[in-house]
Scaffold this motif. Structure first.
Motif, PDB file in Angstrom:
ATOM      1  N   ARG A 175       0.993  -1.217   0.107  1.00  0.00           N
ATOM      2  CA  ARG A 175       0.053  -0.068  -0.371  1.00  0.00           C
ATOM      3  C   ARG A 175       1.171   1.207  -0.438  1.00  0.00           C
ATOM      4  NH1 ARG A 175      -4.400   1.182   4.521  1.00  0.00           N
ATOM      5  NH2 ARG A 175      -2.854   1.613   6.135  1.00  0.00           N
TER       6      ARG A 175
ATOM      7  N   GLU B 265      -6.735   3.495  10.438  1.00  0.00           N
ATOM      8  CA  GLU B 265      -7.638   2.667   9.348  1.00  0.00           C
ATOM      9  C   GLU B 265      -9.620   2.309   9.728  1.00  0.00           C
ATOM     10  OE1 GLU B 265      -7.739  -0.129   6.062  1.00  0.00           O
ATOM     11  OE2 GLU B 265      -5.784   1.186   7.508  1.00  0.00           O
ATOM     12  N   CYS B 266      -9.546   2.206  10.587  1.00  0.00           N
ATOM     13  CA  CYS B 266     -11.721   2.364  11.491  1.00  0.00           C
ATOM     14  C   CYS B 266     -11.950   3.502  10.689  1.00  0.00           C
ATOM     15  CB  CYS B 266     -11.829   2.361  12.598  1.00  0.00           C
ATOM     16  SG  CYS B 266     -11.482   0.514  12.723  1.00  0.00           S
TER      17      CYS B 266
ATOM     18  N   THR C 100     -10.641   5.246   8.233  1.00  0.00           N
ATOM     19  CA  THR C 100     -10.116   5.623   6.984  1.00  0.00           C
ATOM     20  C   THR C 100     -11.387   5.359   5.843  1.00  0.00           C
ATOM     21  OG1 THR C 100      -8.123   5.744   7.532  1.00  0.00           O
ATOM     22  CG2 THR C 100      -8.406   5.536   5.182  1.00  0.00           C
ATOM     23  N   ASN C 101     -11.456   4.285   6.480  1.00  0.00           N
ATOM     24  CA  ASN C 101     -12.629   3.359   6.493  1.00  0.00           C
ATOM     25  C   ASN C 101     -14.220   3.792   6.136  1.00  0.00           C
ATOM     26  OD1 ASN C 101     -10.803   1.222   5.467  1.00  0.00           O
ATOM     27  ND2 ASN C 101     -11.419  -0.349   7.084  1.00  0.00           N
TER      28      ASN C 101
ATOM     29  N   LYS D 150     -14.000   6.716   3.362  1.00  0.00           N
ATOM     30  CA  LYS D 150     -14.104   6.460   2.453  1.00  0.00           C
ATOM     31  C   LYS D 150     -14.855   5.769   1.427  1.00  0.00           C
ATOM     32  CE  LYS D 150      -8.668   6.060   0.887  1.00  0.00           C
ATOM     33  NZ  LYS D 150      -7.687   4.932   1.305  1.00  0.00           N
ATOM     34  N   HIS D 151     -15.508   4.564   2.633  1.00  0.00           N
ATOM     35  CA  HIS D 151     -17.160   4.094   2.050  1.00  0.00           C
ATOM     36  C   HIS D 151     -18.191   3.663   2.651  1.00  0.00           C
ATOM     37  CE1 HIS D 151     -13.022   1.602  -0.066  1.00  0.00           C
ATOM     38  NE2 HIS D 151     -12.418   1.746   1.670  1.00  0.00           N
TER      39      HIS D 151
ATOM     40  N   ALA E 179     -19.616  -3.614   5.535  1.00  0.00           N
ATOM     41  CA  ALA E 179     -18.014  -3.978   6.138  1.00  0.00           C
ATOM     42  C   ALA E 179     -18.006  -5.468   5.599  1.00  0.00           C
ATOM     43  CB  ALA E 179     -17.727  -3.261   7.633  1.00  0.00           C
TER      44      ALA E 179
ATOM     45  N   GLY F 189     -12.027  -8.390   4.769  1.00  0.00           N
ATOM     46  CA  GLY F 189     -11.427  -7.322   3.805  1.00  0.00           C
ATOM     47  C   GLY F 189     -10.325  -6.969   4.194  1.00  0.00           C
TER      48      GLY F 189
ATOM     49  N   GLY G 212      -7.851  -4.448   4.831  1.00  0.00           N
ATOM     50  CA  GLY G 212      -7.603  -3.312   5.938  1.00  0.00           C
ATOM     51  C   GLY G 212      -8.262  -3.864   7.207  1.00  0.00           C
ATOM     52  N   LEU G 213      -9.321  -4.586   7.058  1.00  0.00           N
ATOM     53  CA  LEU G 213      -9.746  -4.967   9.018  1.00  0.00           C
ATOM     54  C   LEU G 213      -8.655  -6.606   8.901  1.00  0.00           C
ATOM     55  CD1 LEU G 213     -13.471  -4.512   8.524  1.00  0.00           C
ATOM     56  CD2 LEU G 213     -12.191  -3.348   9.754  1.00  0.00           C
TER      57      LEU G 213
ATOM     58  N   THR H 272     -22.367   0.696  11.673  1.00  0.00           N
ATOM     59  CA  THR H 272     -20.611  -0.108  11.964  1.00  0.00           C
ATOM     60  C   THR H 272     -20.210  -0.199  12.993  1.00  0.00           C
ATOM     61  OG1 THR H 272     -20.394  -0.481   9.555  1.00  0.00           O
ATOM     62  CG2 THR H 272     -18.419  -1.314  11.050  1.00  0.00           C
TER      63      THR H 272
END
Length: 385
Positions: free
Chosen positions: A201, A307-308, A310-311, A314-315, A345, A349, A351-352, A376
């Motif tokens: 990444r 990370e969470c 960021t996710n 984005k999503h 989610a 995936g 990231g997780l 979530t």
């Protein structure tokens, strides 16, 4: 010398307590045998009679484990039989063999006490009574010292036997150890995969972001250098300056995702506050931790939140994010991230999965609850020990 004497005294006290518990265990074993003997041909009755016996046996095992740890510095692993409801056969076998060892410890203490009496009489007996046979008293004194020496060695030997017996009979089950080894091997493999994914990444971010910015910057500077029109050259330099600023911002973003300097300089709370400030969505941070955390724990907790967030940005299609960092009564660090997005989610995936590997490397657990339609919630439990 003083420390050795205190250790011998502590071991002697521990063996003395073990003698008392051995007598009680012997009486309980005799009573249990007398109750079970008429029920040998009646399985249901035998099982009913064994329930209180095994409950008492588990209590005795926990008592003996505490005695060994407190007086003899012998600590059984957390998964020993007696610490939970399994391993009834193990604890019964242990108690059946422990009481003779406890009585042996009592015999050793009696030998030591008798030898101490002979030695004391040989030293001060001359002052309190008339000695008709001094040779016999002198030999008795040497015999007392020898018995004290044997008692000290016997105490050490009995403690060693007690340790081996406890580890052998009520230590962790072999299947549990094998399962633990497999879990550690899997978590190690997962950490290696997560590191490789993180490297890919970073490489992708550098190639698609910073590198493209630097290429554009070079082209703009080249055009400005070749241009004969001062106005156009000035415009190209302005564009090059803006491109260099964007490249610097993206480079800082990549460096931040690798490892933020504020985490080492100011700690986890300050690093999470930076994540909240940089997020385009409003982030509510709750931080209630009453103890200092080691660097590994802080790093994993930070990357979970980062990370969470960021996710979600984005999503998830969310409008707000809630982050909580707390510690529970068991001494574990609880990291929670919740949003009001669309849900759905996938815990498998990339990231997780990487987060789960990081958490597993610290013997923690990661749970993801993301029903269709949301919300979530990600919850990680990280042991602080």
């Amino acid at each position: 010398m003083k420390r050795l004497a205190l250790k011998c005294a502590r071991n002697a006290v521990g063996l003395g307590i073990g003698v008392g518990s051995a007598v009680v265990e012997l009486l309980c074993a005799v009573l249990t045998g007398a109750l079970l003997l008429p029920l040998l041909a009646w399985p249901c009755g035998r099982r009913a009679a064994l329930r209180p016996a095994t409950a008492a046996a588990r209590w005795f095992v926990r008592f003996e484990a505490g005695r060994l740890e407190r007086f003899h510095d012998v600590a059984l692993p957390p998964g020993y039989a007696g610490a939970h409801e399994d391993g009834d056969a193990q604890v019964l076998r242990y108690l059946a063999l422990r009481w003779p060892l406890g009585l042996l410890g009592g015999t050793v203490l009696l030998v030591g006490a008798y030898g101490t009496g002979l030695g004391v009489f040989a030293l001060i007996g001359w002052m309190i009574t008339e000695i008709n046979h001094p040779w016999y008293v002198t030999m008795g004194g040497f015999l007392g010292l020898f018995m004290i020496f044997l008692a000290v060695q016997g105490i050490s030997g009995v403690i060693t036997l007690e340790e081996h017996l406890a580890v052998r009979l009520v230590g962790p089950d072999q299947h549990e150890l094998e399962r633990r080894i497999e879990q550690l091997a899997a978590s190690r493999s997962g950490v290696v995969d997560a590191i490789h994914d993180e490297r890919r990444r970073i490489e992708r971010d550098l190639h698609d972001g910073v590198q493209q910015r630097l290429v554009a910057l070079g082209m703009l500077l080249g055009r400005a250098r070749r241009s004969r029109d001062p106005v156009l050259a000035a415009e190209l330099l302005v564009q090059a300056h803006e491109e260099s600023r964007r490249a610097l911002v993206e480079l800082r973003e990549v460096a931040w995702r690798v490892h933020p300097a504020v985490l080492d300089e100011a700690g986890l709370k300050a690093a999470l506050e930076s994540v909240a400030e940089r997020s385009p969505l409003p982030v509510t941070l709750t931080y209630r931790v009453g103890r200092p955390l080691n660097k590994q724990l802080e790093t994993v907790a930070y990357f979970i939140v980062s990370e969470c967030v960021t996710n979600v940005v984005k999503h998830a299609g969310a409008t707000r994010i809630e982050v909580s960092i707390t510690d529970d009564e068991k001494g574990a660090l609880i990291v929670g991230v919740r949003d009001d997005g669309d849900g759905g989610a996938d815990p498998r995936g990339g990231g997780l999965t990487g987060l789960a590997s990081r958490v597993a490397a610290l013997d923690g657990t990661l749970a993801v609850d993301s029903p269709a339609g949301g919300p979530t919630a990600v919850r990680a439990e990280l042991p602080c020990a």
